[in-house]
Design a protein around this motif. Structure first.
Motif, PDB file in Angstrom:
ATOM      1  N   PRO A   1       0.897  -1.177  -0.080  1.00  0.00           N
ATOM      2  CA  PRO A   1       0.107  -0.007   0.133  1.00  0.00           C
ATOM      3  C   PRO A   1       0.896   1.146   0.087  1.00  0.00           C
ATOM      4  N   ALA A   2       0.538   2.481  -0.522  1.00  0.00           N
ATOM      5  CA  ALA A   2       1.091   3.479  -0.755  1.00  0.00           C
ATOM      6  C   ALA A   2       1.786   4.140   0.461  1.00  0.00           C
ATOM      7  N   CYS A   3       1.045   4.049   1.481  1.00  0.00           N
ATOM      8  CA  CYS A   3       1.871   4.775   2.640  1.00  0.00           C
ATOM      9  C   CYS A   3       3.051   3.867   3.223  1.00  0.00           C
ATOM     10  N   ILE A   4       2.923   2.502   3.257  1.00  0.00           N
ATOM     11  CA  ILE A   4       3.982   1.711   3.797  1.00  0.00           C
ATOM     12  C   ILE A   4       5.037   1.754   2.550  1.00  0.00           C
ATOM     13  N   ALA A   5       4.762   1.794   1.330  1.00  0.00           N
ATOM     14  CA  ALA A   5       5.721   1.870   0.187  1.00  0.00           C
ATOM     15  C   ALA A   5       6.791   3.107   0.358  1.00  0.00           C
ATOM     16  N   SER A   6       6.062   4.115   0.689  1.00  0.00           N
ATOM     17  CA  SER A   6       6.965   5.398   0.571  1.00  0.00           C
ATOM     18  C   SER A   6       7.878   5.229   1.781  1.00  0.00           C
ATOM     19  N   VAL A   7       7.533   4.720   2.973  1.00  0.00           N
ATOM     20  CA  VAL A   7       8.661   4.199   3.904  1.00  0.00           C
ATOM     21  C   VAL A   7       9.569   3.304   3.508  1.00  0.00           C
ATOM     22  N   PHE A   8       9.272   2.300   2.601  1.00  0.00           N
ATOM     23  CA  PHE A   8      10.095   1.301   2.357  1.00  0.00           C
ATOM     24  C   PHE A   8      11.290   1.912   1.220  1.00  0.00           C
ATOM     25  N   GLN A   9      10.555   2.862   0.500  1.00  0.00           N
ATOM     26  CA  GLN A   9      11.608   3.504  -0.632  1.00  0.00           C
ATOM     27  C   GLN A   9      12.250   4.188  -0.020  1.00  0.00           C
ATOM     28  N   VAL A  10      12.225   5.007   1.284  1.00  0.00           N
ATOM     29  CA  VAL A  10      13.284   5.821   1.756  1.00  0.00           C
ATOM     30  C   VAL A  10      14.288   4.962   2.148  1.00  0.00           C
ATOM     31  N   VAL A  11      14.232   3.815   2.689  1.00  0.00           N
ATOM     32  CA  VAL A  11      15.179   3.002   3.162  1.00  0.00           C
ATOM     33  C   VAL A  11      15.738   2.146   2.039  1.00  0.00           C
ATOM     34  N   GLY A  12      15.278   2.258   0.849  1.00  0.00           N
ATOM     35  CA  GLY A  12      15.759   1.737  -0.277  1.00  0.00           C
ATOM     36  C   GLY A  12      15.463   0.187  -0.548  1.00  0.00           C
ATOM     37  N   MET A  13      14.129   0.006   0.036  1.00  0.00           N
ATOM     38  CA  MET A  13      13.912  -1.519   0.137  1.00  0.00           C
ATOM     39  C   MET A  13      12.877  -1.996  -1.287  1.00  0.00           C
ATOM     40  N   PRO A  14      12.660  -2.928  -1.731  1.00  0.00           N
ATOM     41  CA  PRO A  14      11.650  -3.216  -2.735  1.00  0.00           C
ATOM     42  C   PRO A  14      10.356  -2.892  -2.242  1.00  0.00           C
ATOM     43  N   THR A  15       9.350  -2.378  -3.289  1.00  0.00           N
ATOM     44  CA  THR A  15       7.998  -2.463  -2.589  1.00  0.00           C
ATOM     45  C   THR A  15       6.896  -2.985  -3.232  1.00  0.00           C
ATOM     46  N   SER A  16       7.490  -4.082  -3.984  1.00  0.00           N
ATOM     47  CA  SER A  16       6.753  -4.969  -4.624  1.00  0.00           C
ATOM     48  C   SER A  16       7.344  -6.505  -4.716  1.00  0.00           C
TER      49      SER A  16
END
Lengths: 440, 440
Positions: A312-327
């Motif tokens: 989900p977008a909200c969690i994905a944005s956090v993951f993106q910040v730490v450079g982890m895959p979002t899918s």
């Protein structure tokens, strides 16, 4: 009262020296007669093993015996799976009969009515009747089309419920006729005991059978989850256990409960991802007409093919910040396995607590003495029972949907003119909803 | 053990002076505590009636009270039938709850655990859960299409089994958590007691409900057959009874058993022929969309229209010699009623024997004291319980067949493209078997 032969002793029950290892938490109850009447678990290994282990201290001998027989059971489980669905079904049936025998034997010992006329036969009669009913129901479901071809079997299918009910009524009448004055209360208690045992054992093994038919994965994954939870809860409890979990089983700890749960979730995810790759595990079992036998062969459904899941977008944005895959590419079945592992690690242990409360209630240590170091079959399967129902209910609620093929086979039971009527009704309905074009 | 509040007395159980009328055949057992703990049947009539009957000798007073309340019950039964299916279903539910309460109260008294925490609530919780499951199942069957239209109800329907199972698991966990040391055995016994009560009471009332939906006749005919058998067996036994039938109930005689059976067969034939003429009795209950409520309205099936039956040649020739007709106009349903009346007069009484054995086992006279002169509700319904199952099994085995309409409603649960796929499959199959012409 000449028809009541009271057995002086229960030597034929194969009494073993059970006093060596009665759980220390067993609330110091006075030893009742029961402990002599019911064959209880033993740490005595078969004599060959016994001589080898003789040099070990008692405490370790128990461990080694228990460990060895755990491995033997797991290997046996693997061999049976390798043997295919028929081997699995036969094993389920054998386990069921043994569990029933263990529960019923405790009932006999509790009410001390050895020798009361007909009682043993009556319990087994009810077991056979209910198996006839339940197994018949599932055979009719799966092999109905084939069975319908053989004329003498057709009547058995059409009137299956009626025949089963008549058999049950026969047992009921038999029970009433077998009532003996002064033993009424014991006889009614055992009647209830038999019915509760049937409720627990036969319905569960019927559901296990149904789960196997939907694909071996629906049997193997939940069963191995419970085994994993049993072992891992024990390990975590052994190494980190401090906080007692429930009064009923003083050896159980919160640390074991939680650690076992986490381990089961991880294990469940891995095993379900792994198994999804093999049609042998995921395909439902169907009767293959050309081969004239059962076969497991299909185009695996989407449930078992990896799909891309985006966070989900909200969690994905956090993951993106730490450079982890979002899918992620995950097999949908592995996601469903979360529900199964949650159930097996939260509710499953309550099956065990229930069984241990039951054993305390009747002051017995184990249900039997079949497996050295473990006790009876029921002692190993106590957590499995609710699981089978859960898997079945979960499957029918969230996975299964009526397929066109299944409904077509139901339609084929109608008379020709009714089939034609249905065809016209369906045609109209499809045209009305613009799904089918007129004139098609 | 501070959580165990033991009630000194059971005055609130409304103990009545039961000793005046304990059956003389009650094997002179020493009066156990139970007879004080369970409200037992009384011949005391309501006070108004009491003053009127005061002049009669004791023996006759009992008869008059019993007779009057029999008539009241039969009238009530007729009023409920006049009230329609909804009134019948509510009555069934009330009777079910009352029967459950009576059985459970005996359990409480037997195991003397008044005040054990949660036990009463737990039994009722299981009753509600199983009713939710069973009633839900039949409502889904009959009103599925309507319920599906309301979005919030749709989830209840789709996940009905899952929700029910979760509720049951909740009760199971609750039971395990409520276990109290030293009371294990009593608690497990009551757990079994509750489950057997549910098995007897809830499943039966579910089947009664299902029978009502198939048409009032499937409820009224069997119930009135049992009532007729009860009364006529009593009458025949009273006037001609000599040969004892079964030790369990010394007052029952072969003369009553056979006379009651013959009377039931005649009565069953008459009432089923009579009822076949009224659509109100023979039509299944369906949800009428235009009326927005339940309706009983149909073209009665062939089962309820008179048909000509010719005797087999060998018997016909004998009949011709004596100048009797060799073919008869009979409603097919009246022929089916033979099976029902045979069951109700042969197996039905065993339900009564079972109940009377149960009462002897726990040394109680009656299940309750709701109906003056009769005892509890269970005392009147003991023979009805197996009957409901028999009617349901008989109906599904010999009468019911899948109708095109029912299958169509099942098809409507499929996705549109699956419906289309089924349509094409059916079309092919019909063409292959020359039932449908190509291009139709």
């Amino acid at each position: 009262m000449s028809e009541i032969r009271q057995r002086k002793d229960t030597k034929e029950n194969n009494v073993e020296s059970a006093d060596s290892n009665v759980d220390s938490e067993d609330d110091k109850s006075p030893k009742s007669d029961l402990s002599n009447a019911i064959p209880t678990g033993t740490n005595k290994a078969p004599s060959v093993l016994e001589t080898v282990l003789n040099s070990l201290p008692d405490r370790w001998r128990n461990w080694v015996v228990r460990g060895i027989f755990s491995l033997i059971m797991i290997s046996f489980f693997c061999i049976v799976i390798y043997g295919g669905p028929l081997a699995l079904m036969i094993t389920t049936l054998v386990v069921q009969v043994k569990c029933f025998a263990e529960i019923i034997n405790i009932g006999y010992a509790v009410y001390r009515i050895h020798g009361l006329p007909w009682f043993r036969s009556l319990s087994w009669y009810f077991l056979i009747t209910s198996n006839y009913f339940f197994y018949g129901e599932s055979l009719v479901d799966y092999f109905g089309v084939v069975i319908n071809r053989l004329d003498f079997l057709r009547a058995l299918v059409t009137y299956h419920r009626f025949i089963s009910f008549c058999l049950y009524c026969g047992g009921f009448v038999w029970f009433v006729l077998s009532l003996v004055k002064k033993y009424y209360m014991k006889q009614f208690s055992l009647f209830a005991w038999t019915h509760v045992a049937l409720l627990i054992v036969v319905t569960q093994s019927y559901l296990i059978m149904k789960n196997i038919f939907e694909g071996l994965v629906w049997f193997i994954v939940p069963v191995s989850m419970i085994i994993c939870n049993d072992i891992m809860a024990y390990m975590f409890g052994f190494f980190f256990g401090k906080t007692p979990l429930i009064k009923l089983s003083p050896k159980k700890t919160w640390e074991g409960f939680i650690g076992g749960g986490v381990a089961t979730i991880v294990f469940g995810f891995m095993i379900s991802t792994f198994m999804s790759g093999f049609p042998y595990f995921v395909c439902p079992i169907a009767y293959n007409e050309t081969r004239g036998g059962m076969s497991i062969d299909c185009e695996p459904s989407a449930l078992f093919s990896p799909a891309e899941y985006t966070l989900p977008a909200c969690i994905a944005s956090v993951f993106q910040v730490v450079g982890m895959p979002t899918s992620f590419n995950i097999v949908p079945f592995a996601l469903h396995s979360f529900s199964l592992s949650l159930f097996s690690s939260i509710i499953g242990p309550f099956g065990g607590f229930f069984a241990s409360g039951f054993k305390r209630a009747f002051k017995i240590k184990d249900f039997g003495d079949v497996i050295p170091g473990h006790g009876g079959i029921m002692d190993r399967f106590d957590c499995q029972f609710l699981m089978a129902t859960f898997v079945n209910v979960y499957f029918t609620s969230f996975i299964q949907s009526d397929s066109p093929q299944k409904l077509l086979s139901q339609i084929s039971y109608l008379k020709s003119d009714q089939q034609l009527e249905l065809f016209q009704l369906l045609k109209e309905s499809l045209i009305n909803r613009n799904i089918l074009e007129i004139g098609n």
